[in-house]
Design a protein around this motif. Structure first.
Motif, mmCIF file in Angstrom:
data_model
loop_
_atom_site.group_PDB
_atom_site.id
_atom_site.type_symbol
_atom_site.label_atom_id
_atom_site.label_comp_id
_atom_site.label_asym_id
_atom_site.label_seq_id
_atom_site.Cartn_x
_atom_site.Cartn_y
_atom_site.Cartn_z
ATOM 1 N N TRP A 147 0.682 -0.702 0.287
ATOM 2 C CA TRP A 147 0.034 -0.161 -0.211
ATOM 3 C C TRP A 147 0.980 1.107 -0.571
ATOM 4 C CZ3 TRP A 147 -4.931 0.971 -0.871
ATOM 5 C CH2 TRP A 147 -5.596 2.101 -0.701
ATOM 6 N N ASP A 148 2.025 1.227 1.024
ATOM 7 C CA ASP A 148 2.783 2.281 1.124
ATOM 8 C C ASP A 148 3.849 2.393 -0.327
ATOM 9 O OD1 ASP A 148 1.920 3.107 3.631
ATOM 10 O OD2 ASP A 148 4.253 1.944 4.339
ATOM 11 N N THR A 160 2.437 1.430 -4.036
ATOM 12 C CA THR A 160 2.403 2.102 -4.506
ATOM 13 C C THR A 160 1.795 3.494 -4.133
ATOM 14 O OG1 THR A 160 0.324 0.691 -3.788
ATOM 15 C CG2 THR A 160 1.645 -0.416 -5.409
ATOM 16 N N ALA A 161 1.554 4.316 -3.282
ATOM 17 C CA ALA A 161 0.452 5.175 -2.867
ATOM 18 C C ALA A 161 1.254 6.222 -4.263
ATOM 19 C CB ALA A 161 1.598 6.129 -1.705
ATOM 20 N N ASP A 162 2.319 6.806 -5.126
ATOM 21 C CA ASP A 162 2.449 7.564 -5.954
ATOM 22 C C ASP A 162 1.642 7.303 -6.722
ATOM 23 O OD1 ASP A 162 3.838 5.582 -5.976
ATOM 24 O OD2 ASP A 162 5.206 6.653 -7.419
ATOM 25 N N ILE A 163 1.607 5.969 -7.065
ATOM 26 C CA ILE A 163 1.314 5.768 -8.736
ATOM 27 C C ILE A 163 -1.393 6.011 -8.139
ATOM 28 C CG2 ILE A 163 -0.220 3.611 -9.917
ATOM 29 C CD1 ILE A 163 2.588 2.460 -9.231
ATOM 30 N N ARG A 164 -1.220 5.411 -6.933
ATOM 31 C CA ARG A 164 -2.516 5.874 -6.349
ATOM 32 C C ARG A 164 -2.851 7.075 -6.627
ATOM 33 N NH1 ARG A 164 -2.972 5.131 -1.411
ATOM 34 N NH2 ARG A 164 -0.796 4.225 -0.776
ATOM 35 N N GLU A 165 -2.422 8.093 -6.028
ATOM 36 C CA GLU A 165 -2.674 9.889 -5.746
ATOM 37 C C GLU A 165 -2.530 9.838 -7.598
ATOM 38 O OE1 GLU A 165 0.574 11.752 -4.616
ATOM 39 O OE2 GLU A 165 0.634 10.529 -2.573
ATOM 40 N N ARG A 166 -1.680 9.257 -8.487
ATOM 41 C CA ARG A 166 -1.719 9.764 -10.010
ATOM 42 C C ARG A 166 -2.920 9.216 -10.393
ATOM 43 N NH1 ARG A 166 2.983 7.730 -13.014
ATOM 44 N NH2 ARG A 166 1.916 6.274 -12.483
ATOM 45 N N ILE A 167 -3.376 8.063 -10.420
ATOM 46 C CA ILE A 167 -4.258 7.266 -10.832
ATOM 47 C C ILE A 167 -6.306 8.211 -10.108
ATOM 48 C CG2 ILE A 167 -6.595 5.805 -10.848
ATOM 49 C CD1 ILE A 167 -3.591 3.884 -10.698
ATOM 50 N N ALA A 168 -5.891 8.850 -9.529
ATOM 51 C CA ALA A 168 -6.867 9.605 -8.565
ATOM 52 C C ALA A 168 -6.918 11.219 -8.614
ATOM 53 C CB ALA A 168 -6.706 9.540 -6.891
#
Length: 78
Positions: free
Chosen positions: A47-48, A50-58
């Motif tokens: 989870w930590d 992949t934070a940058d990927i999740r932020e970009r998708i969001a």
């Protein structure tokens, strides 16, 4: 202090790292070991990591579409 590497592949890897980073062989060994130790000391969860990927998708705007069974069936032409 001397560190003698008796493995040709390891020697080549260290030299390649030094070349790519534009640093000495000693600095390449130090940086590689420091990076490895920091990863060992502070293991992070998926989870930590992949934070940058999740932020970009969001950050993408919402399309209003729903990815439900009907949507996936259309992808498979069913």
């Amino acid at each position: 202090m001397i560190l003698h590497v008796r493995d040709a592949e390891t020697d080549a890897l260290v030299r390649e790292l030094a070349r790519r980073r534009g640093i000495s062989i000693t600095d390449a060994v130090r940086e590689a070991v420091e990076e490895a130790l920091s990863r060992e000391e502070a293991p992070s969860s998926l989870w930590d990591r992949t934070a940058d990927i999740r932020e970009r998708i969001a950050s993408y705007p919402s399309t209003g579409e729903t990815a439900d069974k009907v949507f996936y069936d259309t992808l498979w032409e069913e």
